[in-house]
Structures are given as structure tokens and as C-alpha cells.
Design a protein around this motif. Sequence first.
Motif, PDB file in Angstrom:
ATOM      1  N   THR A   1      -9.897 -10.909  -6.895  1.00 39.88           N
ATOM      2  CA  THR A   1     -10.323  -9.629  -7.456  1.00 39.88           C
ATOM      3  C   THR A   1     -10.628  -9.776  -8.931  1.00 39.88           C
ATOM      4  O   THR A   1     -10.187 -10.726  -9.596  1.00 39.88           O
ATOM      5  CB  THR A   1      -9.227  -8.552  -7.277  1.00 39.88           C
ATOM      6  OG1 THR A   1      -8.027  -9.014  -7.927  1.00 39.88           O
ATOM      7  CG2 THR A   1      -8.947  -8.290  -5.805  1.00 39.88           C
TER       8      THR A   1
ATOM      9  N   THR B   1       0.824  -1.211   0.000  1.00 40.21           N
ATOM     10  CA  THR B   1       0.000   0.000   0.000  1.00 40.21           C
ATOM     11  C   THR B   1       0.851   1.251   0.000  1.00 40.21           C
ATOM     12  O   THR B   1       0.658   2.157  -0.808  1.00 40.21           O
ATOM     13  CB  THR B   1      -0.945  -0.009   1.219  1.00 40.21           C
ATOM     14  OG1 THR B   1      -1.757  -1.170   1.149  1.00 40.21           O
ATOM     15  CG2 THR B   1      -1.833   1.230   1.221  1.00 40.21           C
TER      16      THR B   1
ATOM     17  N   PRO C   1      -5.047 -12.318  -4.921  1.00 41.68           N
ATOM     18  CA  PRO C   1      -6.299 -11.893  -4.290  1.00 41.68           C
ATOM     19  C   PRO C   1      -7.494 -12.302  -5.150  1.00 41.68           C
ATOM     20  O   PRO C   1      -7.346 -12.507  -6.353  1.00 41.68           O
ATOM     21  CB  PRO C   1      -6.167 -10.377  -4.241  1.00 41.68           C
ATOM     22  CG  PRO C   1      -5.347 -10.051  -5.461  1.00 41.68           C
ATOM     23  CD  PRO C   1      -4.374 -11.191  -5.614  1.00 41.68           C
TER      24      PRO C   1
ATOM     25  N   LYS D   1     -10.797   4.362  -2.812  1.00 42.99           N
ATOM     26  CA  LYS D   1      -9.680   3.597  -2.250  1.00 42.99           C
ATOM     27  C   LYS D   1      -8.696   3.219  -3.350  1.00 42.99           C
ATOM     28  O   LYS D   1      -7.471   3.302  -3.167  1.00 42.99           O
ATOM     29  CB  LYS D   1     -10.204   2.344  -1.545  1.00 42.99           C
ATOM     30  CG  LYS D   1      -9.113   1.515  -0.874  1.00 42.99           C
ATOM     31  CD  LYS D   1      -9.681   0.354  -0.096  1.00 42.99           C
ATOM     32  CE  LYS D   1     -10.200  -0.749  -0.989  1.00 42.99           C
ATOM     33  NZ  LYS D   1     -10.570  -1.964  -0.231  1.00 42.99           N
TER      34      LYS D   1
ATOM     35  N   ARG E   1     -14.874   1.867  -2.936  1.00 42.38           N
ATOM     36  CA  ARG E   1     -13.840   1.106  -3.648  1.00 42.38           C
ATOM     37  C   ARG E   1     -13.130   1.971  -4.669  1.00 42.38           C
ATOM     38  O   ARG E   1     -11.904   1.914  -4.806  1.00 42.38           O
ATOM     39  CB  ARG E   1     -14.459  -0.122  -4.322  1.00 42.38           C
ATOM     40  CG  ARG E   1     -13.465  -0.905  -5.173  1.00 42.38           C
ATOM     41  CD  ARG E   1     -14.036  -2.220  -5.663  1.00 42.38           C
ATOM     42  NE  ARG E   1     -15.211  -2.054  -6.493  1.00 42.38           N
ATOM     43  CZ  ARG E   1     -15.181  -1.759  -7.793  1.00 42.38           C
ATOM     44  NH1 ARG E   1     -14.015  -1.548  -8.400  1.00 42.38           N
ATOM     45  NH2 ARG E   1     -16.301  -1.657  -8.479  1.00 42.38           N
TER      46      ARG E   1
ATOM     47  N   ALA F   1      -7.224  -0.596   6.749  1.00 39.42           N
ATOM     48  CA  ALA F   1      -7.672  -1.848   7.360  1.00 39.42           C
ATOM     49  C   ALA F   1      -7.769  -2.998   6.369  1.00 39.42           C
ATOM     50  O   ALA F   1      -7.401  -4.138   6.691  1.00 39.42           O
ATOM     51  CB  ALA F   1      -9.020  -1.629   8.041  1.00 39.42           C
ATOM     52  N   GLU F   2      -8.306  -2.733   5.171  1.00 37.19           N
ATOM     53  CA  GLU F   2      -8.533  -3.785   4.180  1.00 37.19           C
ATOM     54  C   GLU F   2      -8.190  -3.251   2.787  1.00 37.19           C
ATOM     55  O   GLU F   2      -9.078  -3.043   1.964  1.00 37.19           O
ATOM     56  CB  GLU F   2      -9.992  -4.250   4.207  1.00 37.19           C
ATOM     57  CG  GLU F   2     -10.429  -4.865   5.533  1.00 37.19           C
ATOM     58  CD  GLU F   2     -11.905  -5.230   5.525  1.00 37.19           C
ATOM     59  OE1 GLU F   2     -12.230  -6.412   5.721  1.00 37.19           O
ATOM     60  OE2 GLU F   2     -12.728  -4.308   5.305  1.00 37.19           O
TER      61      GLU F   2
ATOM     62  N   ASP G   1     -15.086  -4.582  -2.851  1.00 37.81           N
ATOM     63  CA  ASP G   1     -16.500  -4.375  -2.549  1.00 37.81           C
ATOM     64  C   ASP G   1     -17.296  -4.530  -3.837  1.00 37.81           C
ATOM     65  O   ASP G   1     -17.254  -3.660  -4.713  1.00 37.81           O
ATOM     66  CB  ASP G   1     -16.729  -2.989  -1.942  1.00 37.81           C
ATOM     67  CG  ASP G   1     -16.130  -2.881  -0.545  1.00 37.81           C
ATOM     68  OD1 ASP G   1     -16.463  -3.728   0.295  1.00 37.81           O
ATOM     69  OD2 ASP G   1     -15.325  -1.962  -0.314  1.00 37.81           O
TER      70      ASP G   1
ATOM     71  N   ARG H   1     -10.656   2.081   4.983  1.00 33.22           N
ATOM     72  CA  ARG H   1     -10.516   0.764   4.350  1.00 33.22           C
ATOM     73  C   ARG H   1      -9.130   0.582   3.731  1.00 33.22           C
ATOM     74  O   ARG H   1      -8.628  -0.543   3.661  1.00 33.22           O
ATOM     75  CB  ARG H   1     -11.597   0.582   3.286  1.00 33.22           C
ATOM     76  CG  ARG H   1     -13.007   0.553   3.840  1.00 33.22           C
ATOM     77  CD  ARG H   1     -13.279  -0.706   4.642  1.00 33.22           C
ATOM     78  NE  ARG H   1     -13.270  -1.878   3.809  1.00 33.22           N
ATOM     79  CZ  ARG H   1     -14.303  -2.268   3.074  1.00 33.22           C
ATOM     80  NH1 ARG H   1     -15.432  -1.568   3.074  1.00 33.22           N
ATOM     81  NH2 ARG H   1     -14.221  -3.347   2.340  1.00 33.22           N
TER      82      ARG H   1
ATOM     83  N   TRP I   1      -3.802  -6.451  -7.451  1.00 33.96           N
ATOM     84  CA  TRP I   1      -3.956  -5.965  -6.080  1.00 33.96           C
ATOM     85  C   TRP I   1      -4.592  -4.584  -6.027  1.00 33.96           C
ATOM     86  O   TRP I   1      -4.880  -4.072  -4.937  1.00 33.96           O
ATOM     87  CB  TRP I   1      -2.602  -5.935  -5.379  1.00 33.96           C
ATOM     88  CG  TRP I   1      -1.984  -7.293  -5.279  1.00 33.96           C
ATOM     89  CD1 TRP I   1      -1.142  -7.881  -6.180  1.00 33.96           C
ATOM     90  CD2 TRP I   1      -2.183  -8.255  -4.236  1.00 33.96           C
ATOM     91  NE1 TRP I   1      -0.794  -9.148  -5.773  1.00 33.96           N
ATOM     92  CE2 TRP I   1      -1.417  -9.401  -4.570  1.00 33.96           C
ATOM     93  CE3 TRP I   1      -2.921  -8.264  -3.062  1.00 33.96           C
ATOM     94  CZ2 TRP I   1      -1.380 -10.528  -3.765  1.00 33.96           C
ATOM     95  CZ3 TRP I   1      -2.873  -9.392  -2.250  1.00 33.96           C
ATOM     96  CH2 TRP I   1      -2.112 -10.507  -2.596  1.00 33.96           C
TER      97      TRP I   1
ATOM     98  N   HIS J   1      -7.006  -4.451   0.049  1.00 35.53           N
ATOM     99  CA  HIS J   1      -7.252  -5.230  -1.167  1.00 35.53           C
ATOM    100  C   HIS J   1      -8.617  -5.893  -1.199  1.00 35.53           C
ATOM    101  O   HIS J   1      -8.902  -6.697  -2.092  1.00 35.53           O
ATOM    102  CB  HIS J   1      -6.152  -6.294  -1.330  1.00 35.53           C
ATOM    103  CG  HIS J   1      -4.768  -5.707  -1.288  1.00 35.53           C
ATOM    104  ND1 HIS J   1      -3.846  -6.050  -0.325  1.00 35.53           N
ATOM    105  CD2 HIS J   1      -4.184  -4.766  -2.059  1.00 35.53           C
ATOM    106  CE1 HIS J   1      -2.737  -5.356  -0.517  1.00 35.53           C
ATOM    107  NE2 HIS J   1      -2.910  -4.581  -1.562  1.00 35.53           N
ATOM    108  N   ARG J   2      -9.459  -5.567  -0.251  1.00 35.10           N
ATOM    109  CA  ARG J   2     -10.808  -6.120  -0.255  1.00 35.10           C
ATOM    110  C   ARG J   2     -11.611  -5.499  -1.396  1.00 35.10           C
ATOM    111  O   ARG J   2     -11.608  -4.283  -1.579  1.00 35.10           O
ATOM    112  CB  ARG J   2     -11.508  -5.856   1.070  1.00 35.10           C
ATOM    113  CG  ARG J   2     -12.955  -6.363   1.102  1.00 35.10           C
ATOM    114  CD  ARG J   2     -13.622  -6.044   2.429  1.00 35.10           C
ATOM    115  NE  ARG J   2     -15.034  -6.363   2.407  1.00 35.10           N
ATOM    116  CZ  ARG J   2     -15.551  -7.555   2.634  1.00 35.10           C
ATOM    117  NH1 ARG J   2     -14.738  -8.562   2.922  1.00 35.10           N
ATOM    118  NH2 ARG J   2     -16.844  -7.761   2.596  1.00 35.10           N
TER     119      ARG J   2
END
Length: 477
Positions: free
Chosen positions: A161, A21, A159, A323, A320, A442-443, A448, A439, A277, A445-446
Amino acid sequence: MHGRFPGGLGAVKSADAAKITATPVQLLAAASLCVALAASIMAWPRVGSLLLLFVQVGFLVIVAWRLLTVIVSLRHRAAPIAAASTVAPLPRYSIVVALYDEAAILPHLVERLANLDYPPELLDGYLALEAHDQATINAARALALPDWLHVLVVPPGVPTTKPRALNHALSVARGDLLTVYDAEDDPDPLQLREAAARFAVEDGELVCLQAPLRIRRLHKGRDTSPFLDRQFAAEYAALFEITLPAMARMGLPFPLGGTSNHFRVSALRALGGWDAWNVTEDADLGFRIWRRGWRLGVLGRPTYETPPGDLVHWLPQRTRWLKGYMQTLLVHTRSAAGMGWRGWTAMTLTLGAGLASAGLHALSIAWVSAFLLMTLMTGQLLATPWLGLGVLLCGASAAILTTAIGARRAGAPFSPWDMLVAPFYWSLLSLAFVHAFVRLIAEPHRWDKTAHRPDIAREESAQFLEPLVADAGRAAA
């Protein structure tokens, strides 16, 4: 240096990928800047005034930029190419749709892909499905697919994704050209022919063409918000009808949309595919193309999409996006190689300005509201804030003007009432900005996922498919 993730091509060099990141150098630079600003403001109060002046100048620069894009885009209205008679022979075309949890909407997607006006023997299509999404896999295999459209199961891995699925499809694609669509997309039947014709007449440095995305479901439904639908459609119109055509005209890089990008496959593979990613792999890829010395362009024939709907669906999608913009800025500020002043300018005026505006909208509106309230309560015009208020009003006027012109070009409604309530929509961007920042920490590569409604797809197919087929037939004739 590029390598492979499990299941496909992907950038693995840490300096080029969002897997990291922020580097220690970036974290140290950000912390040092914050400490230096805080210390300067405490030691020299005028520094705060200078900082505010800097922000106001930035607003005025964005105003000038918006007006410039309107003027330049007037000179660059991409004329759709009706037929591919200028392309002989036609190239093989790969079509990739990465899907997850989309069993219900699959029949409508397949119907729309089958409606594309391109020789079937030259099409090479893939429904890229996650290995653990058995419901969508079963639904896809149960359908009567065109001979050229294949079910491609992405091997398990991380991931999980969309860009990782696209990379797997890229590793097996057989086309000379490749395009990406989303589950809810309804592309113009002649879009592939237009892209093929454009690539045929352009030099090899043009490696990507972005089709305009237009939102068309705007009537009231039980689970949709008319306010959000109309503002979302107008926002899309400003981007795809004005900003991107203007940037293409000026020879600048720009963040791609997540769908309806058309690529030369050789160039896409040379880039290592998408960054698996990055949750806005499209925005990142636009600037990676630029770094390699290649160009991007735009098409005239659109792809129709549906808006995300009410706030519970709109917010995760916008979170998303923001981010991913943050990820992309962090990735591309690690090295200056290949960017040049034009690349940095384009990135600042798109990703940078988009993030800054999202972060400041709610604060700006709150400040204006407080100023007006105090003026009404005291009955006196306060002298100090008028310069800042004027700058904000100029910025809002430029944004509304750009949006109104874009909406008119796209055929999207944007009434005086929509203009008046637009700042409330902008305030929601600040909510998404805060979510995105949290996000990112905290996350990072999540993914949404945006939910898609099969009932809307069914209604649109009945309402819009017949006119599009008729239009395609007349154009081909």
C-alpha cells in the motif's frame, strides 16, 4: 506501543491499526443493534416513525453544519506567504512521493518537483517505488533527477500500500519537515516556503498543515467525462475551500487529503507514521494527531490535480475512499481515549456524515422521484411525505450552496446546470458505498489504484507551468 513493519515505521498495535477490520466486540454490538431495531419495529410500529424522525433530525444537523462552515470559513481565508524571509534559517525539507506503475508520468512529476522554490541544498526527496515495479524503477533511474531527489526502493512485504511505502521513506528521511505528494500533483512553487513559515510562527502543537487541492482539467477529452470532472472539481472545492478551513478555524480535527500534507517529522515519527493497513491513511492520521493532543491547520497555496476521469476510474477511487472511511471509523471507535466530545463531533460530521450521505443519496432521490411521479399520476398533493421532502430539499440546497461558494473560491466551474444535475452525481456515491461495503468484507486491505494519464500531464505542463513560474518569480521579487 509502536513497532516496525518490514521496510519502515508503522502502527502495529491491533487497537490502533486497520489490520483488524472489526473486533468481536464491534461485530457483536452491530449485530445486537440490528436485531434490536428489527424486533422493535415489528413489535412497535411507531419505532419506525421515530427512526425516520431521527434521520430527518440528522439531515437538519448536517444542514446547520454546512451553513456554519460557510460562515466560519469566510473569517479564515489563509493568506499565502510570498517568501520565507520570516524563517531564518530555513529547515531541511523532505519530500516523499509513493509511486506504483507510474513510469509514463514520471518525467512530468520530476519537472514539477524541480520547479519548487526552495534551496536545493535543504531539500531531501524520495521517489518511493515498490520492489516488484521494475518498469517504474527503470524509468526513474533513467531520468536526470535533481541532486536532492533519490530513488528509494521499498523492500518486499505486506501490505503493498501507499502508506507502507511512505513509512519506509519516513524511516530514512533527514528533514525537519516532510510533505507527501502524488504522481499527478503540481504544487504551487512557494508551498514549501509557506508551510515552513507557518510552522516557524506556530507553537509545537501544530504538527500538520494541509494545502488545498484544486482540480483544473475540466475541458472535454476523448476518455474523460465532463459531467464527472466538473462535479468532482466542485466537490473538492467545497471540502478544501470551506470545510477544512472552517474546521481548522474552530480548532477541530479533520481527515487529511491524501497529498500535500506537511508534517513536523518528530511528531510524525512519534505517532509511528501511517497505518499501512488503512486504505485512507490520510483520514486516519488526522484523528490520530488529535488523539495525541496536537493540532492541524491549512495552507493557502494550492496543489493542482487532475480528476480521475470517466466512471471506470472514478468508481474504484471513490470505493477505496469510502472503504477507508469505514476502516477509520471502526479503528477509532474502539477506544475513547484522547477524542473528547469535539473529536467525536468532528468525526461524526466528516466521516460519519460522508458515509451516511453516500449510503442514502440514491434512496432519497428514488423516494422523491416516486413521490413526484405519484403526485403527477393522481393529480393530488399527498400530505404525508411533505415534511420529509422539505428536509431533503433543505439538505440539497445547503449542499449546493456550499459547493457553489467553494467552487467560486477555487475557480472551478459550477453553473446552474451543474447544480441541477448534482443529485445524479450524488447517486453515484451510493453505488460506490455499496462497492465499498462489499470490499470491506471481502478485500479490506486491497488498494484500488487511480490511473494517471501522461498525455494530460504533458498538456498541463505546457499550459500551466509557465504562468506558475512567472508568478513565483514576481512573488519572490
